[in-house]
Scaffold this motif. Sequence first.
Motif, short mmCIF file in Angstrom:
data_model
loop_
_atom_site.label_atom_id
_atom_site.label_comp_id
_atom_site.label_asym_id
_atom_site.label_seq_id
_atom_site.Cartn_x
_atom_site.Cartn_y
_atom_site.Cartn_z
N ALA A 7 57.82 38.09 35.43
CA ALA A 7 57.48 36.76 36.53
C ALA A 7 55.97 36.63 36.31
CB ALA A 7 57.99 37.00 37.74
N GLU A 8 55.68 35.48 36.59
CA GLU A 8 54.17 34.98 36.80
C GLU A 8 53.79 33.87 37.52
OE1 GLU A 8 53.15 34.50 32.56
OE2 GLU A 8 53.73 32.36 32.67
N GLY A 9 52.68 33.69 37.92
CA GLY A 9 52.48 32.50 38.98
C GLY A 9 50.84 32.16 38.41
N ALA A 10 50.70 31.04 38.63
CA ALA A 10 49.55 30.43 38.16
C ALA A 10 49.05 29.13 38.97
CB ALA A 10 49.21 30.10 36.66
N PHE A 11 47.87 28.75 39.31
CA PHE A 11 47.23 27.51 39.54
C PHE A 11 46.34 27.04 38.56
CE2 PHE A 11 47.94 29.94 43.59
CZ PHE A 11 48.47 28.84 44.56
N GLY B 155 44.64 26.60 33.70
CA GLY B 155 44.66 27.37 34.84
C GLY B 155 44.61 28.84 34.75
N THR B 156 44.52 29.61 35.67
CA THR B 156 44.57 30.73 35.70
C THR B 156 45.86 31.42 36.39
OG1 THR B 156 43.36 31.28 37.85
CG2 THR B 156 42.03 31.45 35.52
N GLY B 157 46.31 32.97 35.91
CA GLY B 157 47.42 33.42 36.73
C GLY B 157 47.51 34.71 36.53
N ILE B 158 48.60 35.32 37.25
CA ILE B 158 48.93 36.71 37.11
C ILE B 158 50.38 36.90 36.95
CG2 ILE B 158 46.96 37.53 38.49
CD1 ILE B 158 48.82 37.63 40.91
N GLY B 159 50.77 38.08 36.07
CA GLY B 159 52.03 38.05 35.98
C GLY B 159 52.37 39.88 35.79
N ALA B 160 53.79 40.10 35.86
CA ALA B 160 54.12 41.42 35.62
C ALA B 160 55.64 41.42 35.09
CB ALA B 160 54.31 42.30 36.89
N THR B 161 55.70 42.53 34.13
CA THR B 161 56.92 42.83 33.40
C THR B 161 57.39 44.18 33.78
OG1 THR B 161 56.05 43.61 31.45
CG2 THR B 161 56.36 41.26 31.78
#
Length: 449
Positions: A41-45, A172-178
């Motif tokens: 999942a990841e999220g970004a602005f 934009g920039t974002g963070i995520g993880a698997t």
Amino acid sequence: MGSLTTNIRVDVCRAIICLTAFALITVFGVANAAPTVRLGAEGAFATQSIYNQNTTEFNGAVFTELSRDYRCPLRLSTGLRINSFTVSDLGYLIAAPEVKAIYLRYLSQHFGLIGDIGMGYFISNVAEVDAGFYARFAAGLVYEPYPVLNLRFTLSSMPFKAPTDESFMNVGTGIGATYLFGFPDSDHDRVSDDEDTCLSTPKGARVDRMGCALDTDGDGVFDGFDKCPDTPFEALVDASGCPTDSDGDGIFDGVDRCDDTPRSIIADSTGCPRDTDNDGVPDYMDSCAVTPAGALVDEIGCPKDSDEDGVYDGIDLCPKTPSGFVVNEVGCPFVMPVEQEVIYDAYDTGLNLRAAAMQKLDNIAERLRAYSYRKVEIGVYTDSEGSAPYNVNRGYRVAEKVMEVLIARGVIEEQLELKGYGENNPVASNATEDGKRRNRRIVFQYIGE
């Protein structure tokens, strides 16, 4: 109204076609790429331009990543992205099935670089934003604290969308993880089985890069279980890896050379009771705490002086000095012991001891008494007058007289051994009177203790 209904139907059909295509890609990947599967999942602005207006959007995605095996740097990803933003007080929510190719290169055990290129299909909740395809690019850093967990920080861009009747792009920039499923790790030590040289590591033990349990302080308890990881070398430990101290003296068992030290007794660095004067008797038992170095002591730590000459045993080089003799600093009388002494012209032809010989015997007697534990031989030689057996007998008779003189002066009989040598080994010619007198001699020779 009919036109709007027709557009919605077209969008729905396109969305169904895209979702079906993405599902087929996923199934094909699982069946043929083999099936190292990650869920993420990841999220970004992002700053976004649409209809010549700048807005800030939030977009998030859930996705799967497929690769040939867990180490493969090339991966295929499919997922669903949701974009949410506001334009002129109107809220927009866009769902977008998405597929992308990913390349991940590790720079070290835990850090790496990631890049991906993908495409998707917009499905909007409002008529103002048409459905259509878009492209998306991203690159960033990866931190992998464990082989199954992957954290990412990325920069992304969505440069265009088709159809092109709308102006739409964002950066934009974002963070995520698997999270990785199916990681081959039978002993759960976070080292894959194909790299693990110790496949039966106890669960919870810390391991090195080869999968073998670490024991930093070498106490036999693995790191991860060891509650005292800095145990001194050679110290014995309990089941939790902490040092034991059976006698409670502050020195750990294994290092402690005296593991039965009484409690409340001050111990030295080896765990033994202190012995300040190093006499072998610990301070708490020592009644003479300042014994000189080298002196022998009794059971309460006081120096012994067997011959009572004022010089302690162990320091006394002459420990059997008879009483009455003045000794030097090492406990020996000031007179020298008898090693080898010769008295020439010691007796006359009648076997009588001469006066000069008697004076010398006085000196020898004193020295023999001073070293009463030393034995000497009294050997007597004669001139050549008479037969050889006769002369041996003459020598022995003189030796007996010498012994009587010495005993009368306090010498112990056991110190003396008599020998008659007769005319053997003359030191002068027996052809002259002077030579004969010189050959009539007494020889004292040290023979042991």
